[in-house]
Motif scaffolding. Structure first.
Motif, mmCIF file in Angstrom:
data_model
loop_
_atom_site.group_PDB
_atom_site.id
_atom_site.type_symbol
_atom_site.label_atom_id
_atom_site.label_comp_id
_atom_site.label_asym_id
_atom_site.label_seq_id
_atom_site.Cartn_x
_atom_site.Cartn_y
_atom_site.Cartn_z
ATOM 1 N N ASP A 96 0.723 -1.439 0.022
ATOM 2 C CA ASP A 96 -0.175 0.163 0.507
ATOM 3 C C ASP A 96 0.777 1.456 0.015
ATOM 4 N N LEU A 97 0.478 2.309 0.010
ATOM 5 C CA LEU A 97 0.993 3.533 -0.032
ATOM 6 C C LEU A 97 1.191 4.405 1.065
ATOM 7 N N GLN A 98 2.568 4.313 1.571
ATOM 8 C CA GLN A 98 2.153 4.542 2.982
ATOM 9 C C GLN A 98 2.874 6.530 2.900
ATOM 10 N N VAL A 99 1.921 7.620 3.726
ATOM 11 C CA VAL A 99 2.356 8.973 3.113
ATOM 12 C C VAL A 99 3.093 9.614 4.789
ATOM 13 N N THR A 100 3.756 9.858 5.069
ATOM 14 C CA THR A 100 3.840 10.202 6.792
ATOM 15 C C THR A 100 4.132 12.140 6.345
ATOM 16 N N PHE A 101 2.780 12.976 6.823
ATOM 17 C CA PHE A 101 2.880 14.122 6.419
ATOM 18 C C PHE A 101 3.778 15.418 7.463
ATOM 19 N N ALA A 102 4.620 16.184 7.264
ATOM 20 C CA ALA A 102 5.314 16.743 7.450
ATOM 21 C C ALA A 102 4.930 16.716 9.494
ATOM 22 N N ASP A 103 3.635 17.061 9.820
ATOM 23 C CA ASP A 103 2.793 17.630 10.999
ATOM 24 C C ASP A 103 3.421 15.983 12.037
ATOM 25 N N GLY A 104 3.511 14.737 11.182
ATOM 26 C CA GLY A 104 3.360 13.374 11.464
ATOM 27 C C GLY A 104 2.125 12.421 11.832
ATOM 28 N N THR A 105 1.463 12.850 10.929
ATOM 29 C CA THR A 105 0.581 12.544 10.652
ATOM 30 C C THR A 105 0.749 10.946 9.721
ATOM 31 N N VAL A 106 -0.088 10.294 9.886
ATOM 32 C CA VAL A 106 0.439 9.153 8.672
ATOM 33 C C VAL A 106 -0.278 8.152 7.706
ATOM 34 N N LYS A 107 -1.076 7.919 6.447
ATOM 35 C CA LYS A 107 -2.269 7.716 6.024
ATOM 36 C C LYS A 107 -1.546 6.946 4.765
ATOM 37 N N THR A 108 -2.495 6.312 4.882
ATOM 38 C CA THR A 108 -2.098 4.623 3.786
ATOM 39 C C THR A 108 -3.155 4.764 2.708
ATOM 40 N N TYR A 109 -2.644 5.118 2.292
ATOM 41 C CA TYR A 109 -3.622 5.461 0.754
ATOM 42 C C TYR A 109 -4.476 4.150 -0.157
ATOM 43 N N ALA A 110 -2.921 4.408 -1.737
ATOM 44 C CA ALA A 110 -3.650 3.083 -2.512
ATOM 45 C C ALA A 110 -3.077 2.045 -2.335
ATOM 46 N N ASP A 111 -3.632 0.260 -2.381
ATOM 47 C CA ASP A 111 -3.555 -0.335 -2.254
ATOM 48 C C ASP A 111 -2.641 -0.763 -3.666
ATOM 49 N N LEU A 112 -1.949 -1.236 -3.442
ATOM 50 C CA LEU A 112 -0.733 -1.673 -4.951
ATOM 51 C C LEU A 112 -0.926 -3.351 -4.890
#
Length: 122
Positions: A96-112
Motif C-alpha cells: 500500500d502507499l503510506q504517506v507521512t506528512f510534515a506534522d507526523g500524520t500517517v495516512k495509508t492510501y492506495a493498495d498496490l
C-alpha cells in the motif's frame, strides 16, 4: 504522462525479474466534492513495502528515504517512482502507499499490486 493514483487501488505494469523498471511519474489524488484533487505532499515522505502477502516479510521497499520515490511537485501531489533494477524473485507482490506528512500524520492510501515474471535470459 504521469500515472494517476486514485484511491483505493493501483496496479503497476508487469515486469520481468532482473529488468530495470524506468522512471514512472505519478500523481496522488483523492475524491472531494465529486472531483479529484491532488494530495499536498509538502514536507511528506512516501513508502511502499512490497510483500507476497499482507503478513509476510518485506521483500523490497520503495520510499523517499531510499530514493526510489522522489516528490517532484509537492503541492500538485506529484512524485516519481525512480528507475531501478527489479532484482527480486518472480511472483505477485502487494503493498500500500503510506504517506507521512510534515506534522507526523500517517495516512495509508492506495493498495498496490505488482506482478514480476521470470526471465529466461540470465
Amino acid at each position: 504522462m504521469a500515472q494517476i493514483i486514485r484511491i483505493p487501488k493501483y496496479t503497476f505494469r508487469t515486469i520481468k525479474s532482473g529488468d530495470s523498471c524506468g522512471d514512472l511519474p505519478m500523481i496522488l489524488e483523492k475524491k472531494f466534492n465529486d472531483a479529484f484533487t491532488p494530495i499536498n505532499l509538502t514536507g511528506a515522505s512516501i513508502k511502499a513495502q512490497f510483500k507476497r502477502d499482507v503478513n509476510g516479510p518485506v521483500i523490497f521497499e520503495l520510499s523517499t528515504t531510499n530514493g526510489l520515490f522522489e516528490i517532484t511537485d509537492a503541492t500538485a501531489g506529484e512524485f516519481t517512482r525512480k528507475n531501478f533494477r527489479v532484482a527480486v524473485p518472480a511472483g505477485r507482490y502487494i503493498s500500500d502507499l503510506q504517506v507521512t506528512f510534515a506534522d507526523g500524520t500517517v495516512k495509508t492510501y492506495a493498495d498496490l499490486d505488482w506482478s514480476i515474471t521470470p526471465e529466461a535470459t540470465q
